[in-house]
Motif scaffolding. Structure first.
Motif, PDB file in Angstrom:
ATOM      1  N   SER A  17       0.704  -1.031   0.047  1.00 35.48           N
ATOM      2  CA  SER A  17      -0.429   0.350  -0.214  1.00 35.48           C
ATOM      3  C   SER A  17       0.489   1.518   0.021  1.00 35.48           C
ATOM      4  O   SER A  17       0.136   2.312  -0.358  1.00 35.48           O
ATOM      5  CB  SER A  17      -1.057   0.256   1.080  1.00 35.48           C
ATOM      6  OG  SER A  17      -1.742   1.421   1.107  1.00 35.48           O
ATOM      7  N   GLU A  18       1.921   1.296   0.829  1.00 36.64           N
ATOM      8  CA  GLU A  18       2.834   2.751   1.055  1.00 36.64           C
ATOM      9  C   GLU A  18       3.522   2.516  -0.271  1.00 36.64           C
ATOM     10  O   GLU A  18       3.278   3.721  -0.662  1.00 36.64           O
ATOM     11  CB  GLU A  18       3.471   2.632   2.698  1.00 36.64           C
ATOM     12  CG  GLU A  18       3.075   2.623   3.470  1.00 36.64           C
ATOM     13  CD  GLU A  18       3.754   1.842   4.598  1.00 36.64           C
ATOM     14  OE1 GLU A  18       5.081   1.906   4.730  1.00 36.64           O
ATOM     15  OE2 GLU A  18       3.274   2.264   5.920  1.00 36.64           O
ATOM     16  N   LEU A  19       3.540   1.334  -0.712  1.00 40.89           N
ATOM     17  CA  LEU A  19       5.251   1.621  -1.968  1.00 40.89           C
ATOM     18  C   LEU A  19       3.952   1.739  -3.221  1.00 40.89           C
ATOM     19  O   LEU A  19       5.086   2.969  -4.061  1.00 40.89           O
ATOM     20  CB  LEU A  19       5.486   0.278  -1.979  1.00 40.89           C
ATOM     21  CG  LEU A  19       7.124   0.246  -1.223  1.00 40.89           C
ATOM     22  CD1 LEU A  19       7.497  -1.187  -1.687  1.00 40.89           C
ATOM     23  CD2 LEU A  19       7.533   1.073  -0.946  1.00 40.89           C
ATOM     24  N   SER A  20       2.882   1.506  -3.508  1.00 36.65           N
ATOM     25  CA  SER A  20       2.170   1.706  -4.714  1.00 36.65           C
ATOM     26  C   SER A  20       2.043   3.185  -4.579  1.00 36.65           C
ATOM     27  O   SER A  20       1.133   3.865  -6.042  1.00 36.65           O
ATOM     28  CB  SER A  20       0.789   1.158  -4.417  1.00 36.65           C
ATOM     29  OG  SER A  20      -0.298   1.503  -3.502  1.00 36.65           O
ATOM     30  N   GLU A  21       2.038   3.927  -4.031  1.00 36.96           N
ATOM     31  CA  GLU A  21       1.841   5.917  -3.408  1.00 36.96           C
ATOM     32  C   GLU A  21       3.571   6.578  -4.101  1.00 36.96           C
ATOM     33  O   GLU A  21       2.807   7.622  -4.831  1.00 36.96           O
ATOM     34  CB  GLU A  21       2.098   6.131  -2.058  1.00 36.96           C
ATOM     35  CG  GLU A  21       0.112   5.863  -1.598  1.00 36.96           C
ATOM     36  CD  GLU A  21      -1.064   6.333  -1.999  1.00 36.96           C
ATOM     37  OE1 GLU A  21      -0.946   7.137  -2.821  1.00 36.96           O
ATOM     38  OE2 GLU A  21      -1.715   5.065  -2.069  1.00 36.96           O
ATOM     39  N   MET A  22       4.235   5.578  -4.497  1.00 36.34           N
ATOM     40  CA  MET A  22       5.363   6.223  -4.707  1.00 36.34           C
ATOM     41  C   MET A  22       5.556   6.132  -6.211  1.00 36.34           C
ATOM     42  O   MET A  22       5.079   4.908  -6.550  1.00 36.34           O
ATOM     43  CB  MET A  22       6.953   5.574  -4.495  1.00 36.34           C
ATOM     44  CG  MET A  22       7.067   5.217  -2.630  1.00 36.34           C
ATOM     45  SD  MET A  22       8.262   4.771  -2.313  1.00 36.34           S
ATOM     46  CE  MET A  22       9.328   5.176  -2.752  1.00 36.34           C
ATOM     47  N   GLY A  23       5.874   7.080  -7.188  1.00 41.88           N
ATOM     48  CA  GLY A  23       6.187   6.972  -8.236  1.00 41.88           C
ATOM     49  C   GLY A  23       7.193   6.050  -8.869  1.00 41.88           C
ATOM     50  O   GLY A  23       7.944   5.075  -8.072  1.00 41.88           O
ATOM     51  N   ARG A  24       6.701   4.692  -9.942  1.00 46.88           N
ATOM     52  CA  ARG A  24       8.173   3.990  -9.958  1.00 46.88           C
ATOM     53  C   ARG A  24       8.946   4.937 -11.442  1.00 46.88           C
ATOM     54  O   ARG A  24       8.315   5.337 -12.586  1.00 46.88           O
ATOM     55  CB  ARG A  24       7.234   2.820 -10.956  1.00 46.88           C
ATOM     56  CG  ARG A  24       8.228   1.181 -11.434  1.00 46.88           C
ATOM     57  CD  ARG A  24       7.410   0.587 -12.126  1.00 46.88           C
ATOM     58  NE  ARG A  24       6.471   0.091 -10.944  1.00 46.88           N
ATOM     59  CZ  ARG A  24       5.267  -0.033 -10.131  1.00 46.88           C
ATOM     60  NH1 ARG A  24       4.542  -0.121 -11.220  1.00 46.88           N
ATOM     61  NH2 ARG A  24       5.482  -0.948  -9.255  1.00 46.88           N
ATOM     62  N   PRO A  25      10.175   4.057 -11.785  1.00 48.63           N
ATOM     63  CA  PRO A  25      11.241   4.986 -12.670  1.00 48.63           C
ATOM     64  C   PRO A  25      10.630   3.996 -13.989  1.00 48.63           C
ATOM     65  O   PRO A  25      11.056   5.540 -14.330  1.00 48.63           O
ATOM     66  CB  PRO A  25      12.609   4.185 -11.937  1.00 48.63           C
ATOM     67  CG  PRO A  25      12.201   3.746 -10.397  1.00 48.63           C
ATOM     68  CD  PRO A  25      10.909   3.692 -10.544  1.00 48.63           C
ATOM     69  N   GLY A  26      10.297   3.112 -14.272  1.00 47.77           N
ATOM     70  CA  GLY A  26       9.569   3.223 -15.600  1.00 47.77           C
ATOM     71  C   GLY A  26       8.783   4.426 -15.964  1.00 47.77           C
ATOM     72  O   GLY A  26       8.562   3.910 -17.021  1.00 47.77           O
ATOM     73  N   ALA A  27       7.594   4.606 -14.705  1.00 43.32           N
ATOM     74  CA  ALA A  27       6.665   5.429 -15.279  1.00 43.32           C
ATOM     75  C   ALA A  27       7.192   6.470 -15.936  1.00 43.32           C
ATOM     76  O   ALA A  27       6.169   6.478 -16.953  1.00 43.32           O
ATOM     77  CB  ALA A  27       6.181   5.921 -14.369  1.00 43.32           C
ATOM     78  N   VAL A  28       8.168   6.527 -16.361  1.00 43.70           N
ATOM     79  CA  VAL A  28       8.431   7.894 -17.194  1.00 43.70           C
ATOM     80  C   VAL A  28       9.086   7.486 -18.344  1.00 43.70           C
ATOM     81  O   VAL A  28       8.914   7.520 -19.397  1.00 43.70           O
ATOM     82  CB  VAL A  28       9.925   8.663 -16.836  1.00 43.70           C
ATOM     83  CG1 VAL A  28      10.064   9.118 -18.263  1.00 43.70           C
ATOM     84  CG2 VAL A  28       9.366   9.350 -16.021  1.00 43.70           C
ATOM     85  N   ALA A  29       9.575   5.702 -18.644  1.00 44.55           N
ATOM     86  CA  ALA A  29       9.102   5.543 -19.901  1.00 44.55           C
ATOM     87  C   ALA A  29       8.471   4.840 -20.527  1.00 44.55           C
ATOM     88  O   ALA A  29       8.004   4.185 -21.968  1.00 44.55           O
ATOM     89  CB  ALA A  29       9.547   4.171 -19.548  1.00 44.55           C
ATOM     90  N   VAL A  30       7.183   5.037 -19.452  1.00 47.34           N
ATOM     91  CA  VAL A  30       5.261   4.817 -20.480  1.00 47.34           C
ATOM     92  C   VAL A  30       5.908   5.791 -21.481  1.00 47.34           C
ATOM     93  O   VAL A  30       5.257   4.974 -22.539  1.00 47.34           O
ATOM     94  CB  VAL A  30       4.961   4.743 -19.493  1.00 47.34           C
ATOM     95  CG1 VAL A  30       3.361   5.023 -20.607  1.00 47.34           C
ATOM     96  CG2 VAL A  30       4.668   3.948 -18.269  1.00 47.34           C
TER      97      VAL A  30
END
Length: 103
Positions: free
Chosen positions: A40-53
């Motif tokens: 739950s806590e980690l899902s709130e953080m941005g993922r480095p791969g999100a920019v790759a989308v």
């Protein structure tokens, strides 16, 4: 809007937003309450791969046009480098802006 969460993260957040306790979620997912809390806590953080989308959505030529424009090249200069017309470059810029606005 593109969802960057894994299915487990999405379900945990969904249950959390509905008020389900960590103990109940742990029982449903057959995990420990600590694991569910961390998900739950980690899902709130941005993922480095999100920019790759963004890079996956754009075609290579769209990335070249966008990056060239970001470096300050004019439409005419980009068109000359790609051996295309300035109108073509403007159309590609428009398609790129449309695609990125849908993220």
């Amino acid at each position: 809007m593109v969802n960057h969460m894994r299915p487990l993260e999405a379900r945990v957040r969904h249950f959390r937003d509905e008020g389900v306790s960590y103990d109940e979620m742990a029982w449903r997912f057959r995990r420990s309450p600590g694991f569910i809390r961390r998900v739950s806590e980690l899902s709130e953080m941005g993922r480095p791969g999100a920019v790759a989308v963004e890079r996956q959505i754009l075609r290579p030529i769209e990335r070249v046009v966008r990056d060239s424009a970001a470096r300050g090249l004019s439409t005419t200069e980009i068109a000359a480098r790609l051996r295309r017309s300035p109108e073509w470059v403007r159309r590609v810029e428009g398609y790129t802006a449309y695609k990125l606005s849908r993220l």
